[in-house]
Design an enzyme around this catalytic site. Sequence first.
Site, PDB file in Angstrom:
ATOM      1  N   ASP A   1       3.557  25.504 -22.380  1.00  0.00           N
ATOM      2  CA  ASP A   1       3.078  24.939 -21.118  1.00  0.00           C
ATOM      3  C   ASP A   1       1.568  24.752 -21.228  1.00  0.00           C
ATOM      4  O   ASP A   1       0.892  25.503 -21.927  1.00  0.00           O
ATOM      5  CB  ASP A   1       3.413  25.874 -19.939  1.00  0.00           C
ATOM      6  N   SER A   2       1.049  23.757 -20.509  1.00  0.00           N
ATOM      7  CA  SER A   2      -0.401  23.504 -20.567  1.00  0.00           C
ATOM      8  C   SER A   2      -1.175  24.485 -19.694  1.00  0.00           C
ATOM      9  O   SER A   2      -2.388  24.557 -19.783  1.00  0.00           O
ATOM     10  CB  SER A   2      -0.697  22.063 -20.139  1.00  0.00           C
TER      11      SER A   2
ATOM     12  N   ASP B   1      11.548  19.994 -19.371  1.00  0.00           N
ATOM     13  CA  ASP B   1      11.585  19.990 -17.898  1.00  0.00           C
ATOM     14  C   ASP B   1      10.200  19.617 -17.346  1.00  0.00           C
ATOM     15  O   ASP B   1       9.521  20.451 -16.736  1.00  0.00           O
ATOM     16  CB  ASP B   1      12.023  21.377 -17.393  1.00  0.00           C
TER      17      ASP B   1
ATOM     18  N   ARG C   1      19.469  27.127 -15.916  1.00  0.00           N
ATOM     19  CA  ARG C   1      18.994  28.249 -16.744  1.00  0.00           C
ATOM     20  C   ARG C   1      20.187  29.086 -17.211  1.00  0.00           C
ATOM     21  O   ARG C   1      20.273  29.468 -18.375  1.00  0.00           O
ATOM     22  CB  ARG C   1      18.011  29.118 -15.950  1.00  0.00           C
TER      23      ARG C   1
ATOM     24  N   PHE D   1       7.377  22.627 -21.131  1.00  0.00           N
ATOM     25  CA  PHE D   1       7.039  22.629 -19.701  1.00  0.00           C
ATOM     26  C   PHE D   1       7.670  23.889 -19.091  1.00  0.00           C
ATOM     27  O   PHE D   1       8.410  23.831 -18.113  1.00  0.00           O
ATOM     28  CB  PHE D   1       7.550  21.364 -18.997  1.00  0.00           C
TER      29      PHE D   1
ATOM     30  N   ALA E   1       2.484  19.423 -24.018  1.00  0.00           N
ATOM     31  CA  ALA E   1       3.818  19.309 -24.613  1.00  0.00           C
ATOM     32  C   ALA E   1       3.909  18.136 -25.593  1.00  0.00           C
ATOM     33  O   ALA E   1       4.571  18.244 -26.626  1.00  0.00           O
ATOM     34  CB  ALA E   1       4.860  19.153 -23.511  1.00  0.00           C
TER      35      ALA E   1
ATOM     36  N   CYS F   1      12.615  15.337 -12.481  1.00  0.00           N
ATOM     37  CA  CYS F   1      12.626  15.711 -11.061  1.00  0.00           C
ATOM     38  C   CYS F   1      11.914  14.652 -10.229  1.00  0.00           C
ATOM     39  O   CYS F   1      11.456  14.918  -9.129  1.00  0.00           O
ATOM     40  CB  CYS F   1      12.016  17.091 -10.851  1.00  0.00           C
TER      41      CYS F   1
HETATM   42  N1  SAH Z   1      11.004  24.701 -16.335  1.00  0.00           N
HETATM   43  C1  SAH Z   1      10.153  25.426 -15.406  1.00  0.00           C
HETATM   44  C2  SAH Z   1       9.497  24.517 -14.392  1.00  0.00           C
HETATM   45  C3  SAH Z   1       8.649  23.409 -14.976  1.00  0.00           C
HETATM   46  S1  SAH Z   1       7.475  22.744 -13.887  1.00  0.00           S
HETATM   47  C4  SAH Z   1      10.953  26.559 -14.779  1.00  0.00           C
HETATM   48  O1  SAH Z   1      12.176  26.653 -14.982  1.00  0.00           O
HETATM   49  O2  SAH Z   1      10.360  27.363 -14.053  1.00  0.00           O
HETATM   50  C5  SAH Z   1       6.507  21.742 -14.910  1.00  0.00           C
HETATM   51  C6  SAH Z   1       5.501  22.495 -15.768  1.00  0.00           C
HETATM   52  O3  SAH Z   1       4.892  21.530 -16.630  1.00  0.00           O
HETATM   53  C7  SAH Z   1       4.351  23.157 -15.030  1.00  0.00           C
HETATM   54  O4  SAH Z   1       4.323  24.520 -15.387  1.00  0.00           O
HETATM   55  C8  SAH Z   1       3.071  22.470 -15.575  1.00  0.00           C
HETATM   56  O5  SAH Z   1       2.010  23.401 -15.788  1.00  0.00           O
HETATM   57  C9  SAH Z   1       3.551  21.933 -16.888  1.00  0.00           C
HETATM   58  N2  SAH Z   1       2.878  20.746 -17.431  1.00  0.00           N
HETATM   59  C10 SAH Z   1       2.486  19.630 -16.771  1.00  0.00           C
HETATM   60  N3  SAH Z   1       2.030  18.707 -17.646  1.00  0.00           N
HETATM   61  C11 SAH Z   1       2.137  19.261 -18.889  1.00  0.00           C
HETATM   62  C12 SAH Z   1       1.865  18.800 -20.210  1.00  0.00           C
HETATM   63  N4  SAH Z   1       1.374  17.575 -20.420  1.00  0.00           N
HETATM   64  N5  SAH Z   1       2.131  19.612 -21.245  1.00  0.00           N
HETATM   65  C13 SAH Z   1       2.644  20.861 -21.042  1.00  0.00           C
HETATM   66  N6  SAH Z   1       2.931  21.333 -19.817  1.00  0.00           N
HETATM   67  C14 SAH Z   1       2.688  20.557 -18.757  1.00  0.00           C
END
Ligand code: SAH
Length: 384
Positions: A242-243, A288, A204, A220, A271, A328
Amino acid sequence: MKIASVRLAPGRDQALSRRHPWIFSGALHRATPLPLEGSWVHVFSSDGTQTLATAHAQATGANIALKVLAFGEHVADPGSFYEERIRRAVAYRRNWGLGLAPHTTGFRLVFGEGDGLPGLVVDQYGTAVVVQCHTEGMRKDVPLVVSALRAALENPELSVFVQDQGWDGTPQSSVHFLENGIAYTSDVEAGQKTGFFLDQRDHRAHVGRLSEGKKVVNLFSYTGGFSLAALQGGAREVLSVDSSARACALAETHAAQNGWTDRHRSVVSDAFDYLKELPTDAELVVLDPPAFAKRKSSSHNAMMAYKRLNAMALERMPSGGLLFTFSCSQNVPVAQFTDAVRAAAYEVGREIRLVETLGQPVDHPVVAGFPEGAYLKGLLVSVD
Ligand code: SAH
């Protein structure tokens, strides 16, 4: 406390020589049955003469029979064991400035095997710590862990939240902390992980340093971690996607509490859908996603998903754009992830430069005996 004993099977005494902390069921002597799940166990060599380890028993019939807490010794007092391990984990972080620096008060205090404590994760958020147990042994030992944390941190105001159990000490209705000077709230009771993704702290900051004047799209985004860093770094416009509506709402709260609402917007969307309409002037994009390969058998599908995701982003990004892309999934090695990104660029006919390979921060250490502890990897890609 009476601690049970087991012996290793003949020919398996070397199983621990590389300090891998898992003992598989096939390595146990049939003459010494495994004690109840969660018990402490002293491990002897097959002939019963050598002291090999101290461990937590896993479930009967499980592939992993024991998780090693201490190599080469038979620990007699679990309470002082946790005090010593947790003090060491705290000292290790302080050595890197974590726990001392006033601008960063959120970080991981204990990272399972990486800190010699398999099954235990502890995150610190200011005056609150969140404990997560992944084994029955750790669940049973929570009272010892909590008092060891109190002894090591020496903060009378400390509140401890144990996931699935509740608060020890004064409950904190919302848990505030700082990361590189940015004010965040961790959604500890209802959020994902321990409420925040501390493992991306350095990345970040990296995004922040490269964001000046740019339009940033953070996919995400969860509660907006990367978005806030971009806003701090002077981005002209930031979109969090984000979803989860709950996560997006917290991202907006984060932007508001730092005074950056005018440059930030959040979008509740899948996404993959959003990427079809990714603005073609997004000069910095963050991808991410959650772990696509939760187990080895799904790693092929995961590779296809990583490729598709990165292809969709690269296809629409402007020339000169920067892409921070992550995985991850513990089952996807960095070389394979890099191949997926290269294949994505090839598929959409974009020339890319692999500027940097990104990994895990200091508070998520990987010990030599447990390479499985490395799960987070990323690439900084420049799009020509
Ligand atoms: N980058 C973030 C952490 C990401 S965790 C940070 O720095 O805090 C992954 C995220 O993806 C979660 O919030 C989850 O709600 C979201 N997610 C999972 N599948 C998704 C999709 N198909 N489209 C959008 N978001 C999604």
